[in-house]
Design a protein around this motif. Structure first.
Motif, PDB file in Angstrom:
ATOM      1  N   SER A 135       0.846  -1.192   0.000  1.00  0.00           N
ATOM      2  CA  SER A 135       0.000   0.000   0.000  1.00  0.00           C
ATOM      3  C   SER A 135       0.884   1.246   0.000  1.00  0.00           C
ATOM      4  O   SER A 135       2.035   1.194   0.429  1.00  0.00           O
ATOM      5  CB  SER A 135      -0.922  -0.007   1.218  1.00  0.00           C
ATOM      6  N   PRO A 136       0.353   2.369  -0.483  1.00  0.00           N
ATOM      7  CA  PRO A 136       1.150   3.595  -0.505  1.00  0.00           C
ATOM      8  C   PRO A 136       1.660   3.931   0.899  1.00  0.00           C
ATOM      9  O   PRO A 136       0.917   3.882   1.874  1.00  0.00           O
ATOM     10  CB  PRO A 136       0.175   4.648  -1.004  1.00  0.00           C
ATOM     11  N   LEU A 137       2.931   4.252   0.987  1.00  0.00           N
ATOM     12  CA  LEU A 137       3.580   4.533   2.260  1.00  0.00           C
ATOM     13  C   LEU A 137       4.169   5.932   2.189  1.00  0.00           C
ATOM     14  O   LEU A 137       4.918   6.250   1.257  1.00  0.00           O
ATOM     15  CB  LEU A 137       4.679   3.492   2.507  1.00  0.00           C
ATOM     16  N   ALA A 138       3.786   6.777   3.163  1.00  0.00           N
ATOM     17  CA  ALA A 138       4.317   8.139   3.190  1.00  0.00           C
ATOM     18  C   ALA A 138       5.831   8.093   3.281  1.00  0.00           C
ATOM     19  O   ALA A 138       6.404   7.241   3.954  1.00  0.00           O
ATOM     20  CB  ALA A 138       3.736   8.902   4.383  1.00  0.00           C
ATOM     21  N   ALA A 159       7.162   4.699  10.193  1.00  0.00           N
ATOM     22  CA  ALA A 159       6.428   4.081  11.307  1.00  0.00           C
ATOM     23  C   ALA A 159       5.298   3.236  10.718  1.00  0.00           C
ATOM     24  O   ALA A 159       4.474   3.727   9.954  1.00  0.00           O
ATOM     25  CB  ALA A 159       5.871   5.151  12.223  1.00  0.00           C
ATOM     26  N   LEU A 160       5.305   1.946  11.065  1.00  0.00           N
ATOM     27  CA  LEU A 160       4.259   1.024  10.626  1.00  0.00           C
ATOM     28  C   LEU A 160       3.785   0.235  11.830  1.00  0.00           C
ATOM     29  O   LEU A 160       4.594  -0.345  12.550  1.00  0.00           O
ATOM     30  CB  LEU A 160       4.806   0.036   9.590  1.00  0.00           C
ATOM     31  N   ARG A 169      12.473   1.320  -0.916  1.00  0.00           N
ATOM     32  CA  ARG A 169      11.438   1.355  -1.962  1.00  0.00           C
ATOM     33  C   ARG A 169      11.910   0.620  -3.210  1.00  0.00           C
ATOM     34  O   ARG A 169      13.051   0.741  -3.607  1.00  0.00           O
ATOM     35  CB  ARG A 169      11.095   2.793  -2.321  1.00  0.00           C
ATOM     36  N   LEU A 170      10.988  -0.131  -3.804  1.00  0.00           N
ATOM     37  CA  LEU A 170      11.213  -0.790  -5.078  1.00  0.00           C
ATOM     38  C   LEU A 170      10.138  -0.277  -6.025  1.00  0.00           C
ATOM     39  O   LEU A 170       8.948  -0.509  -5.784  1.00  0.00           O
ATOM     40  CB  LEU A 170      11.115  -2.306  -4.946  1.00  0.00           C
ATOM     41  N   CYS A 177      10.377  -3.672   4.199  1.00  0.00           N
ATOM     42  CA  CYS A 177      10.528  -3.053   5.515  1.00  0.00           C
ATOM     43  C   CYS A 177      11.043  -4.064   6.529  1.00  0.00           C
ATOM     44  O   CYS A 177      10.694  -5.239   6.474  1.00  0.00           O
ATOM     45  CB  CYS A 177       9.194  -2.512   6.016  1.00  0.00           C
ATOM     46  N   VAL A 178      11.853  -3.559   7.473  1.00  0.00           N
ATOM     47  CA  VAL A 178      12.343  -4.387   8.562  1.00  0.00           C
ATOM     48  C   VAL A 178      12.400  -3.526   9.817  1.00  0.00           C
ATOM     49  O   VAL A 178      12.667  -2.321   9.736  1.00  0.00           O
ATOM     50  CB  VAL A 178      13.717  -5.023   8.215  1.00  0.00           C
ATOM     51  N   ASP A 179      12.097  -4.144  10.975  1.00  0.00           N
ATOM     52  CA  ASP A 179      12.144  -3.411  12.244  1.00  0.00           C
ATOM     53  C   ASP A 179      13.536  -2.823  12.454  1.00  0.00           C
ATOM     54  O   ASP A 179      14.544  -3.484  12.176  1.00  0.00           O
ATOM     55  CB  ASP A 179      11.821  -4.339  13.418  1.00  0.00           C
TER      56      ASP A 179
END
Length: 192
Positions: A135-138, A159-160, A169-170, A177-179
């Protein structure tokens, strides 16, 4: 910051092609038949075409046992690093259906070399499970990891689900994403 030679080689190239490598080769995303990602990569490798299938190990729990299994992070997709002739040769495999294209364009979309290098680095060195966010991520702050196994990785701090994560980003595929604890990164520029 101390980097191994291998990490330096991955992170040190600005355009991802390195010296002496023909610039005609680009990264494309091939759509393949379900559960055929590794087989396609194997066949293309035999044809002399470089591929990449993002996999990670996960523990699966059954009622009677637990098992460490290797799962494909992007099902039905294989990254192909090819020149135009090799790109067409890959389509001769019955299990490869097409390449990902941008909406409204007829030619295959290219994944930038720097994004691929960062994504591969994240998969190779992350001790945590990587998740894909479609999904779109700011946009987040541009940061560099300064501690831990991902030292040297450049990405965005986002922040997720109430957790801080580093995102790579790809184009067209979303974000890997990774913590990442906030204390493990330093800001390197203004927001993009």
């Amino acid at each position: 910051m101390i980097l191994t030679k291998e990490k330096s080689a991955i992170l040190g190239t600005k355009n991802g092609t390195g010296e002496g490598v023909a610039c005609l080769k680009r990264w494309y995303v091939a759509h393949v038949r379900i559960h055929h990602e590794k087989k396609v990569a194997e066949y293309l490798g035999k044809m002399g075409i470089e591929t990449f299938v993002p996999v990670q190990q996960e523990i699966h729990q059954w009622s009677d046992r637990r098992k460490l299994v290797e799962t494909v992070l992007l099902p039905m997709m294989v990254f192909v690093h090819a020149d135009p002739k090799e790109r067409m040769a890959a389509l001769t495999l019955a299990t490869v259906s097409r390449y990902m294209v941008l909406r409204g364009e007829g030619k295959p979309a290219v994944i930038p070399d720097d994004q691929m290098a960062s994504f591969r680095f994240m998969l190779d060195y992350s001790e945590e499970a990587i998740c894909m966010n479609y999904s779109p991520l700011a946009r987040g702050k541009k940061v560099r990891v300064i501690k831990g196994p991902l030292t040297g990785l450049v990405g965005e701090l986002v922040a997720l689900d109430g957790k801080s994560k580093i995102a790579v980003r790809l184009d067209m595929l979303g974000c890997a994403c990774v913590d990442m604890p906030i204390g493990y990164v330093e800001q390197i520029g203004e927001r993009n």
